[in-house]
Design an enzyme around this catalytic site. Sequence first.
Site, mmCIF file in Angstrom:
data_model
loop_
_atom_site.group_PDB
_atom_site.id
_atom_site.type_symbol
_atom_site.label_atom_id
_atom_site.label_comp_id
_atom_site.label_asym_id
_atom_site.label_seq_id
_atom_site.Cartn_x
_atom_site.Cartn_y
_atom_site.Cartn_z
ATOM 1 N N GLY A 177 0.841 -1.204 0.000
ATOM 2 C CA GLY A 177 0.000 0.000 0.000
ATOM 3 C C GLY A 177 0.874 1.252 0.000
ATOM 4 O O GLY A 177 0.603 2.229 -0.726
ATOM 5 N N ARG B 36 0.768 -32.526 25.649
ATOM 6 C CA ARG B 36 -0.347 -31.714 25.155
ATOM 7 C C ARG B 36 -0.043 -31.157 23.774
ATOM 8 O O ARG B 36 0.948 -30.438 23.603
ATOM 9 C CB ARG B 36 -0.560 -30.501 26.081
ATOM 10 N N ILE C 122 6.640 -7.270 8.324
ATOM 11 C CA ILE C 122 7.054 -8.604 8.790
ATOM 12 C C ILE C 122 6.458 -9.705 7.929
ATOM 13 O O ILE C 122 6.902 -10.845 7.962
ATOM 14 C CB ILE C 122 6.657 -8.851 10.268
ATOM 15 N N ASP C 123 5.419 -9.372 7.142
ATOM 16 C CA ASP C 123 4.623 -10.412 6.463
ATOM 17 C C ASP C 123 5.352 -11.152 5.345
ATOM 18 O O ASP C 123 4.933 -12.230 4.955
ATOM 19 C CB ASP C 123 3.341 -9.798 5.898
ATOM 20 N N ARG D 276 -3.749 -27.022 23.915
ATOM 21 C CA ARG D 276 -3.643 -25.609 24.305
ATOM 22 C C ARG D 276 -3.362 -24.731 23.087
ATOM 23 O O ARG D 276 -3.021 -25.228 21.998
ATOM 24 C CB ARG D 276 -2.509 -25.434 25.310
HETATM 25 O O1 F6P Z 1 1.209 -6.214 8.190
HETATM 26 C C1 F6P Z 1 1.785 -6.488 9.412
HETATM 27 C C2 F6P Z 1 0.771 -7.038 10.377
HETATM 28 O O2 F6P Z 1 1.402 -7.274 11.614
HETATM 29 C C3 F6P Z 1 0.018 -8.282 9.917
HETATM 30 O O3 F6P Z 1 0.779 -9.441 10.083
HETATM 31 C C4 F6P Z 1 -1.209 -8.216 10.785
HETATM 32 O O4 F6P Z 1 -2.285 -8.880 10.198
HETATM 33 C C5 F6P Z 1 -1.472 -6.748 10.843
HETATM 34 O O5 F6P Z 1 -0.245 -6.081 10.590
HETATM 35 C C6 F6P Z 1 -2.029 -6.267 12.155
HETATM 36 O O6 F6P Z 1 -2.311 -4.937 12.012
HETATM 37 P P1 F6P Z 1 -2.704 -3.954 13.176
HETATM 38 O O7 F6P Z 1 -1.441 -3.423 13.750
HETATM 39 O O8 F6P Z 1 -3.494 -2.897 12.515
HETATM 40 O O9 F6P Z 1 -3.471 -4.744 14.171
#
Ligand code: F6P
Length: 349
Positions: A110, A168, A132-133, A275
Amino acid sequence: MPNIAVLTSGGDSPGMNAAVVSVARGAARLKMPLIGIKRGFNGLLGKGKTWEDDYIRLDLDTVLDIADLPGTYLRTARCTEFLEPAVRERAAALLKEMDVAGLVVIGGNGSFTGAMRLCELGIPCIGIPGTIDNDLAYTEMTLGFDTAINVCTDAVRAIRATSRSHDRPHVVEVMGRNCGDIALMTAASTGSEIVVVPEVKWTVDGIARELNRLIESGNTRATVVIAEGCWESMKPFDVYQFLKPYGKQVFEGEPMSANRFASVLKRKCGMVEVRSTVVGYTQRGAQPTSRDSTFAFEAGQMAMELLHRNISNEVIGIRNGKIFHMPIDKALKAHRPFNKTLYNQINGL
Ligand code: F6P
């Protein structure tokens, strides 16, 4: 003297500060002042009451203070207003008013689209992949991914130790949005028995069957690593219908979660307990690994070199361990096939 500007945008990621520091070093070498824009593209909306609300001069002293900080010193945010052309035009005008000769945008897809639009309006921009994704297909690695998988690996190792003590099984949810890379690498590096990713269709019954097979073969502490995007890619499963007869407090229409999934697996697999742990934001707020910091350093240097050579509308990435740059539009269209081989190996297929 024209300025260089830098911003961090989208979810924060470990290494963003290190990239800003590297940009600052490059700017200092070129004797160009550096302006930090606060809260991503929001800092360009002209909403701040004072200059300092939206910007900060990143002199050497400031930069040295932030070099080792996790998070992002410049703050970050997602900025939906930037999708409006009029808003972007105002932002470009503002940058021109501030005599910004180049902008470095650290963020995800984005943010890169925003940078590309600013380039069209005459603001030279360079993108550094900060998320991080690891969901930017053009690069083998995004800034923060390595740290995130290390945090998850530590978490899963600790979880597997206690799982073993108690016989577990455990469900561990990691981040990654619609990309399963964090889950995949975490599972591979911890010897986890099952990985569930959004790229591969899955069902609750399928995972229960696999867990049962492991339990029957004597593995009573198997780990299911699941990417957060999987709750959406899952074949619908009515948690309420399944758990209510067991006297669990569940609500009609309640969505699946790691906790609920563990609860379902416990019953389907006849275990005393299953768990769950959601690793969550510890993945994002950690101190960057040296791999992420090195990438940040190299990317910041390359960004400044490109701007200096009047090259813009490009993003920086890593391929075969080597840093490179390519046009933003091409990068955004790139498609990286999912590593199905690794996925199959983890799931023992
Ligand atoms: O894009 C990074 C990320 O940490 C994703 O892994 C996660 O889905 C999202 O941002 C969480 O976003 P927010 O900080 O808006 O909860």
